[in-house]
Scaffold this motif. Structure first.
Motif, mmCIF file in Angstrom:
data_model
loop_
_atom_site.group_PDB
_atom_site.id
_atom_site.type_symbol
_atom_site.label_atom_id
_atom_site.label_comp_id
_atom_site.label_asym_id
_atom_site.label_seq_id
_atom_site.Cartn_x
_atom_site.Cartn_y
_atom_site.Cartn_z
ATOM 1 N N THR A 15 0.825 -1.201 0.000
ATOM 2 C CA THR A 15 0.000 0.000 0.000
ATOM 3 C C THR A 15 0.861 1.253 0.000
ATOM 4 O OG1 THR A 15 -1.720 -1.180 1.205
ATOM 5 C CG2 THR A 15 -1.839 1.209 1.196
ATOM 6 N N LEU A 16 1.930 1.245 0.795
ATOM 7 C CA LEU A 16 2.804 2.418 0.845
ATOM 8 C C LEU A 16 3.486 2.643 -0.489
ATOM 9 C CD1 LEU A 16 4.418 1.899 4.377
ATOM 10 C CD2 LEU A 16 2.673 3.562 3.719
ATOM 11 N N LYS A 17 3.871 1.578 -1.154
ATOM 12 C CA LYS A 17 4.510 1.728 -2.452
ATOM 13 C C LYS A 17 3.563 2.331 -3.473
ATOM 14 C CE LYS A 17 7.813 -2.083 -1.905
ATOM 15 N NZ LYS A 17 8.199 -3.442 -2.376
ATOM 16 N N ARG A 18 2.315 1.888 -3.419
ATOM 17 C CA ARG A 18 1.325 2.442 -4.342
ATOM 18 C C ARG A 18 1.089 3.927 -4.083
ATOM 19 N NH1 ARG A 18 -3.156 -2.431 -3.923
ATOM 20 N NH2 ARG A 18 -1.959 -4.004 -5.067
ATOM 21 N N ALA A 19 1.096 4.285 -2.784
ATOM 22 C CA ALA A 19 0.864 5.689 -2.439
ATOM 23 C C ALA A 19 2.005 6.570 -2.911
ATOM 24 C CB ALA A 19 0.675 5.835 -0.938
ATOM 25 N N SER A 20 3.224 6.038 -2.924
ATOM 26 C CA SER A 20 4.359 6.825 -3.373
ATOM 27 C C SER A 20 4.427 6.904 -4.900
ATOM 28 C CB SER A 20 5.650 6.224 -2.830
ATOM 29 O OG SER A 20 5.826 4.904 -3.341
#
Length: 282
Positions: free
Chosen positions: A277-282
């Motif tokens: 999820t964090l990777k997608r947000a970045s």
């Protein structure tokens, strides 16, 4: 350091988590009722009762803290969290005494179950409390899988290679336990992640693996509490049958292994999911 708001101590859907945790505890006690003829079986059943007691205690403790101590200090939260877990412990004690009430060390068994409920409740004093609620939800899922595996154990053992010999039965049982532990850990991690994401709170990423590991930590806690509280019961069993005492002693490493797998699998899955999820947000 920013203090959490009052609403942060009232995680969403905590009532449903507590309800499902109490249903899980009731089903566990119901399965034990009428199947505890003596001290040896009581010693084997006790850890299985303590795990859902700890889970339900934590879930109800979350409600107690959110209702009565959302703006209290640590001591206030510990007080109300422990009081929230106490009724769960008393409920579990009543169910356990219905199943086992005439053998040796009954008082020790009763006290052990009540203490487990209070200890589970005390977990709700931790911050972030949403991680505790998510961990309780994950614990319900993991323990629910355990109940299903126990109910269909005979069929599942055959599926895992039981050939009606002692060796094949032992190997099949080991493979079944290992698979059930891994599946339970994966499901627990996924549930913890899903619950925390749906709270809408901006939580630091370590809260996710922490929540995913809670079911395993509670399982390890149940093994420890059951071992300490069940010592008088184990001594009573040893006086009657050394063979039964050896079987009881051999169950402790199995419980510890199950708890460790739950901790690492649940925490790892939750961490991977939040990382994606964090990777997608970045």
């Amino acid at each position: 350091m920013v203090e959490p708001t009052v609403e942060a101590w009232r995680p969403a859907r905590a009532v449903f988590v507590a309800a499902f945790a109490l249903v899980l505890l009731f089903l566990t006690l119901f399965s034990a009722y009428g199947h505890v003829p003596g001290a040896a079986v009581a010693a084997l059943v006790l850890p299985a009762v303590l795990t859902p007691t700890l889970i339900a205690g934590a879930a109800v403790g979350v409600l107690a803290v959110g209702r009565f101590a959302p703006d209290a200090d640590v001591r206030g939260r510990l007080l109300w969290a422990g009081l929230g877990g106490l009724p769960v412990g008393l409920l579990a004690m009543a169910g356990m005494l219905l199943a086992y009430h005439s053998g040796p060390s009954v008082a020790y068994v009763a006290v052990t179950v009540v203490v487990a409920g209070v200890l589970g409740g005390l977990l709700a004093a931790a911050h972030p409390i949403s991680a505790v609620a998510a961990g309780a939800a994950a614990g319900v899922v993991a323990s629910g899988i355990g109940l299903l595996v126990a109910y269909f154990q005979n069929d599942l053992v055959d599926l895992f290679g039981n050939q009606e010999t002692v060796g094949s039965m032992a190997d099949a049982s080991y493979r079944l336990q290992l698979t059930a532990s891994i599946v339970s850990g994966i499901a627990a991690g996924a549930m913890a992640f899903a619950y925390l994401r749906r709270t809408g709170l901006a939580l630091p990423w370590p809260a996710y693996p922490l929540a995913g590991g809670v079911p395993g930590l509670l399982t390890l806690g149940a093994a420890l509490v059951g071992w300490l509280g069940g010592l008088p019961l184990s001594h009573a069993v040893a006086k009657e049958s050394e063979f039964d005492a050896a079987i009881i002693a051999n169950r402790l490493p199995e419980q510890v292994n199950h708890g460790l797998i739950l901790v690492f699998a649940g925490a790892f899955v939750a961490m991977v999911l939040v990382g994606r999820t964090l990777k997608r947000a970045s």
